[in-house]
Design an enzyme around this catalytic site. Structure first.
Site, short mmCIF file in Angstrom:
data_model
loop_
_atom_site.label_atom_id
_atom_site.label_comp_id
_atom_site.label_asym_id
_atom_site.label_seq_id
_atom_site.Cartn_x
_atom_site.Cartn_y
_atom_site.Cartn_z
N CYS A 1 -10.96 6.16 -8.20
CA CYS A 1 -11.06 5.33 -7.00
C CYS A 1 -10.04 4.21 -7.02
O CYS A 1 -9.27 4.07 -7.94
CB CYS A 1 -12.46 4.77 -6.88
SG CYS A 1 -12.79 3.50 -8.12
N CYS A 31 -4.62 -6.40 -19.31
CA CYS A 31 -5.15 -7.75 -19.14
C CYS A 31 -6.55 -7.72 -18.52
O CYS A 31 -7.12 -8.76 -18.24
CB CYS A 31 -4.21 -8.60 -18.29
SG CYS A 31 -4.06 -8.02 -16.60
N CYS A 71 -4.63 -2.60 -1.53
CA CYS A 71 -4.07 -3.84 -1.00
C CYS A 71 -3.59 -4.75 -2.12
O CYS A 71 -3.03 -5.80 -1.84
CB CYS A 71 -5.11 -4.57 -0.16
SG CYS A 71 -6.48 -5.23 -1.13
#
Lengths: 150, 509
Positions: B311, B319, B327
């Site tokens: 997904c 990190c 987005c």
């Protein structure tokens, strides 16, 4: 191929008047292949050790230098892991007037005077330059570990 | 990189394009006027040097030999040594005449010693039989043995000496600095001794090698790198000027190359940029392409990430930053609507995208130039194929349109112009990658655009079928000379700006 007179003479002389601390014995089945033993020079970290080398005289010897390699493990800035030796007379400064005995003497001298400024084994040369005392101790340890006389 | 040599190297006579003055439009009168004047006066006068051209001279093997002999004689007269010794001294001093004469006058013995000419023992070099002799090399002895020694006195049998020299010359490619075979002896075998000893079959090779070292030693001489070419080119451009000058020279064999780095003609880009560029291309072009197409960067730590399934909820391995692949915004702001990314206006998302865009920009920029560079390289190869067919085309054209051989020469000319212009265009893109943005760069790009357009036009015409070609002759001639002109304008402009330091190179790019 018949053995050149030069090689026969050199071999005879090596047998008749051996160099102190150095022995070179040709294989019976290949007279161009020698088993070499060099005693570590006194006052050097290699003192007391006996180092085995192999020496081979190529077809165009003495126009090209003999091929020589350390078989015994040695901790030296000019000799690498595979036993290859960085020595001018074995390469660019080879002269056909040089002989097996002179070359072996040069190698013995190299053991007495390591030259970390012209290294073959970079890591060893680095140790040698940063902490000479420790490097010499390592060379001594390796000598007693790997080059003990039989 | 070098497959396009042979074609580019076909020499195009520089004054060809001058014959077509009329066909050129009005648009570059201002630039070309002074040249036009010179050419129309008298076509036999050598064309005036363009700003991008350098002075050079091509030397044949015989001339190089003469040059050496002349220098040896000159110096020999000054220092009062025989020519054999002088030749050795000069070779030892790497043909720096002035320095040799000076140091010879100051410290004669030292100079002689260091070049192996010191006089140890008396006796001239000749083949003799010696009593009570054993050769140290082969261990042969006997009164009948021919032996040889130079002044150093290291005596060996002639056979061994010959074998020694042969192995040095043939196997090691040495000539000017062969030492005496004696152990540790620095004496250099002089040409007289060599003449005495070297067998006929090796003499040519020996002289070739001597000339080779001569050219290698001279800073203002370079061998033409074309295969089997025996010419050397003389050019006065110094190493330190290479940032400002691109010294392209043309050998008599027709090969165009850069005197600075011996690579193929790479005008207008200076040598150091070419080197940088080629290294960069070797390193990263393909990888960069792939990265650009298939990955994104973590908005936090900029690790490059490939999404290979799953997904859009991404967690950076490095990190642990959680973000949305769509987005690039922080995941926590997505709430529960993760499957349907509707956060496009979200502040953090657009910030992250901006940062990403910036870091991608440099990559995109590189790819922009690389793709164009590679495209011209590829096209030049394709044009080369066409060139190979040109001759066939020319014969066809002769039989189908009653044109004479002379009349179909325009095809070959067009093909050569295409090759040359593509080579230049290719390097303009490598060059442009390193240019800082200013007005000059814009002018450069305009010039580049004009040349590119002209080249593409000509290239298109070139692919037409034979029956159409005959009718296109005038137009093709026009286009050919237009291409050549555009190329010269671009090169001149760039060369002038480079020389005056007006073109800025992006530091550390």
């Amino acid at each position: 191929m018949a053995l050149p007179k030069r090689i026969i003479k050199e071999t005879e002389r090596l047998m008749a008047e051996p160099v102190p601390g150095i022995s070179a014995v040709p294989h019976e089945d290949n007279l161009r292949y020698f088993d070499v033993k060099i005693h570590g020079p006194s006052q050097s970290p290699y003192e007391g050790g006996v180092f085995k080398l192999e020496l081979f005289l190529p077809d165009d010897y003495p126009m090209t230098p003999p091929k020589i390699r350390f078989l015994t493990k040695i901790y030296h800035p000019n000799i690498d892991k595979l036993g290859r030796i960085c020595l001018d007379v074995l390469k660019s400064n080879w002269s056909p007037a040089l002989q097996i005995r002179t070359i072996l003497l040069s190698i013995q001298a190299l053991l007495g005077a390591p030259n970390p400024d012209d290294p073959l084994a970079n890591d060893v040369a680095q140790d040698w330059k940063t902490d000479e005392k420790a490097a010499i101790q390592t060379a001594r340890d390796w000598t007693s570990k790997y080059a003990a006389p039989e | 990189m070098d497959s396009d040599d042979e074609i580019n190297s076909v020499q195009s006579s520089e004054d060809d394009f001058m014959d077509d003055e009329d066909s050129l439009g009005e648009d570059f009168d201002a630039v070309e006027e002074p040249d036009d004047f010179g050419f129309s006066q008298d076509k036999d006068i050598k064309p005036r040097k363009q700003a991008y051209e350098v002075d050079f001279k091509v030397w044949g093997p015989g001339q190089i030999q003469d040059q050496q002999d002349k220098q040896v004689e000159e110096v020999s007269a000054v220092i009062g040594q025989p020519t054999e010794s002088t030749a050795i001294l000069l070779r030892h001093a790497r043909w720096n005449k002035e320095r040799l004469i000076e140091s010879y006058m100051d410290k004669r013995d030292e100079v002689l010693e260091s070049s192996g000419l010191s006089e140890d023992k008396e006796g001239s070099a000749s083949i003799t039989k010696a009593d009570d002799f054993m050769c140290d090399i082969c261990c042969e002895d006997g009164k009948d043995l021919d032996t040889f020694a130079m002044k150093c006195g290291h005596r060996f049998c002639v056979n061994c000496y010959r074998t020694y020299l042969a192995s040095k010359i043939r196997d090691e490619g040495e000539a000017a600095r062969i030492k005496c075979p004696g152990e540790g002896c620095e004496r250099i075998v002089d040409s007289k001794s060599l003449k005495l000893l070297v067998t006929e079959d090796l003499k040519d090779r020996y002289h070739e090698l001597l000339t080779r070292t001569y050219v290698d030693d001279m800073n203002n001489l370079k061998w033409c790198p074309a295969p089997d070419c025996t010419y050397a080119v003389e050019c006065g451009v110094k190493q330190k000027d290479l940032t400002k000058i691109v010294p392209t020279v043309t050998c008599s064999c027709g090969h165009h190359f850069c005197f600075g780095c011996s690579l193929n003609d790479h005008q207008p880009a200076p040598c150091m940029l070419v080197k940088k560029w080629m290294k960069k291309c070797e390193d990263d072009s393909e990888t960069a392409n792939w990265i650009s197409a298939n990955t994104k960067e973590c908005p936090k730590c900029h690790s490059t990430i490939e999404k290979n399934g799953g997904c859009n909820h991404m967690t950076c391995r490095k990190c642990r930053h959680e973000f949305c692949w769509m987005c690039m915004g922080v995941w926590s702001e997505h709430g529960t609507s993760w499957y349907n990314c509707n956060r496009y206006e979200e502040k953090s998302g657009s910030d992250a995208r901006d940062a990403q865009a910036k870091s991608r920009q440099s990559l995109e920029r590189y790819l922009h130039y690389y793709n164009r560079y590679a495209n011209h390289e590829q096209s030049a190869k394709l044009d080369k194929d066409i060139y190979l067919k040109t001759e066939k085309k020319m014969t066809q054209l002769q039989s189908s349109s009653n044109m004479s051989w002379i009349e179909v020469q325009f095809l070959q000319e067009a093909s050569q112009a295409l090759q040359q212009c593509r080579q230049t265009l290719k390097w303009t893109y490598a060059f442009a990658y390193y240019l800082a943005r200013n007005n000059l760069t814009e002018i450069f790009e305009d010039n580049q655009k004009d040349l590119e357009m002209a080249v593409e036009n000509l290239s298109e015409m070139f692919e037409k079928s034979t029956d159409q070609l005959a009718g296109l002759k005038v137009e093709m001639l026009d286009k050919t000379s237009y291409c050549k002109r555009r190329r010269i304008i671009l090169l001149n402009d760039t060369a002038e700006n480079l020389k005056s330091g007006m073109i800025l190179i992006i530091p550390n790019s």
